[in-house]
Every structure is written in C-alpha cells, then in structure tokens.
Design a protein around this motif. Structure first.
Motif, short mmCIF file in Angstrom:
data_model
loop_
_atom_site.label_atom_id
_atom_site.label_comp_id
_atom_site.label_asym_id
_atom_site.label_seq_id
_atom_site.Cartn_x
_atom_site.Cartn_y
_atom_site.Cartn_z
N UNK A 1 40.64 -22.55 -45.73
CA UNK A 1 41.99 -22.40 -46.24
C UNK A 1 42.98 -22.33 -45.08
N UNK A 2 42.63 -21.58 -44.05
CA UNK A 2 43.50 -21.46 -42.87
C UNK A 2 43.68 -22.81 -42.20
N UNK A 3 42.63 -23.60 -42.11
CA UNK A 3 42.72 -24.92 -41.49
C UNK A 3 43.64 -25.83 -42.28
N UNK A 4 43.53 -25.81 -43.60
CA UNK A 4 44.39 -26.65 -44.45
C UNK A 4 45.85 -26.19 -44.34
N UNK A 5 46.07 -24.88 -44.30
CA UNK A 5 47.43 -24.38 -44.12
C UNK A 5 48.01 -24.86 -42.79
N UNK A 6 47.21 -24.83 -41.75
CA UNK A 6 47.65 -25.29 -40.44
C UNK A 6 47.96 -26.79 -40.47
N UNK B 1 49.01 -28.46 -42.93
CA UNK B 1 50.21 -28.69 -43.73
C UNK B 1 51.47 -28.06 -43.12
N UNK B 2 51.36 -27.59 -41.89
CA UNK B 2 52.54 -27.13 -41.17
C UNK B 2 52.95 -25.69 -41.38
N UNK B 3 52.10 -24.86 -41.92
CA UNK B 3 52.42 -23.46 -42.10
C UNK B 3 52.37 -22.75 -40.74
N UNK B 4 53.29 -21.80 -40.54
CA UNK B 4 53.25 -20.99 -39.33
C UNK B 4 52.14 -19.96 -39.48
N UNK B 5 51.21 -20.01 -38.55
CA UNK B 5 50.04 -19.13 -38.62
C UNK B 5 50.10 -18.12 -37.48
N UNK B 6 49.73 -16.89 -37.78
CA UNK B 6 49.61 -15.89 -36.74
C UNK B 6 48.30 -16.14 -35.98
N UNK B 7 48.28 -15.82 -34.71
CA UNK B 7 47.02 -16.00 -33.98
C UNK B 7 45.98 -14.97 -34.44
N UNK C 1 36.56 -33.32 -48.50
CA UNK C 1 36.44 -33.13 -49.95
C UNK C 1 36.99 -31.77 -50.38
N UNK C 2 36.79 -30.74 -49.56
CA UNK C 2 37.32 -29.42 -49.89
C UNK C 2 38.81 -29.33 -49.59
N UNK C 3 39.28 -30.13 -48.65
CA UNK C 3 40.71 -30.14 -48.34
C UNK C 3 41.52 -30.55 -49.56
N UNK C 4 41.04 -31.54 -50.28
CA UNK C 4 41.74 -32.00 -51.49
C UNK C 4 41.82 -30.88 -52.52
N UNK C 5 40.75 -30.13 -52.67
CA UNK C 5 40.73 -29.02 -53.64
C UNK C 5 41.68 -27.91 -53.24
N UNK C 6 41.69 -27.56 -51.95
CA UNK C 6 42.57 -26.49 -51.48
C UNK C 6 44.03 -26.91 -51.59
N UNK D 1 45.19 -28.94 -53.77
CA UNK D 1 45.50 -28.89 -55.20
C UNK D 1 45.88 -27.46 -55.61
N UNK D 2 45.16 -26.49 -55.09
CA UNK D 2 45.47 -25.09 -55.39
C UNK D 2 46.83 -24.72 -54.79
N UNK D 3 47.11 -25.20 -53.60
CA UNK D 3 48.40 -24.90 -52.97
C UNK D 3 49.55 -25.51 -53.75
N UNK D 4 49.34 -26.70 -54.31
CA UNK D 4 50.37 -27.32 -55.16
C UNK D 4 50.54 -26.52 -56.44
#
Length: 69
Positions: A24-29, A31-37, A54-59, A61-64
């Motif tokens: 989830x953290x990787x997909x957020x990164x 997609x341009x989310x600001x992540x804390x170290x 394959x899991x990126x598409x699912x995550x 979808x959840x973010x949408x």
C-alpha cells in the motif's frame, strides 16, 4: 483519506486478496503521495517488497473507492 486498515479490508472483501502494508505504501508513493520516512527503512532508493502489478490495480481501485485518487 483512508487508513491502511480500511484499504486492506476493502481489497480483502472485494477481491479476496490480502495485501501487505508495504505494498500500500509503495502504491501511495507511485501515485505521488507525500510519505514520511519510515524509521526502519534502510534506503530511500530501495524497497524490500515492491508491489506486484496485479495487486497495484486492486489497491488503486480501493484508493479510488475512498476518493484518494
């Protein structure tokens, strides 16, 4: 913004797949989310577990679903 637990539960109930929080953290990164170290992160450039496509598409979808993207 949805929590990691909400995204995890949505993916599990919708697709029947369990995703790791690092995925989830990787997909957020990606997609341009600001992540804390993360305190346990070894390096800024490398990841121990990258999210499979394959899991990126699912995550994403959840973010949408939660209006994050």
């Amino acid at each position: 913004m949805a929590t990691y637990k909400q995204i995890h539960d949505y993916v599990k109930t919708t697709f029947g797949v369990v995703v790791k929080t690092c995925h989830i953290a990787h997909v957020k990164h990606l997609n341009g989310f600001d992540m804390k170290p993360a305190p346990n992160r070894r390096s800024e450039e490398s990841r121990v577990y990258e999210c499979p496509d394959d899991k990126r598409v699912m995550i994403e979808s959840a973010m949408k679903h939660f209006g994050m993207i």
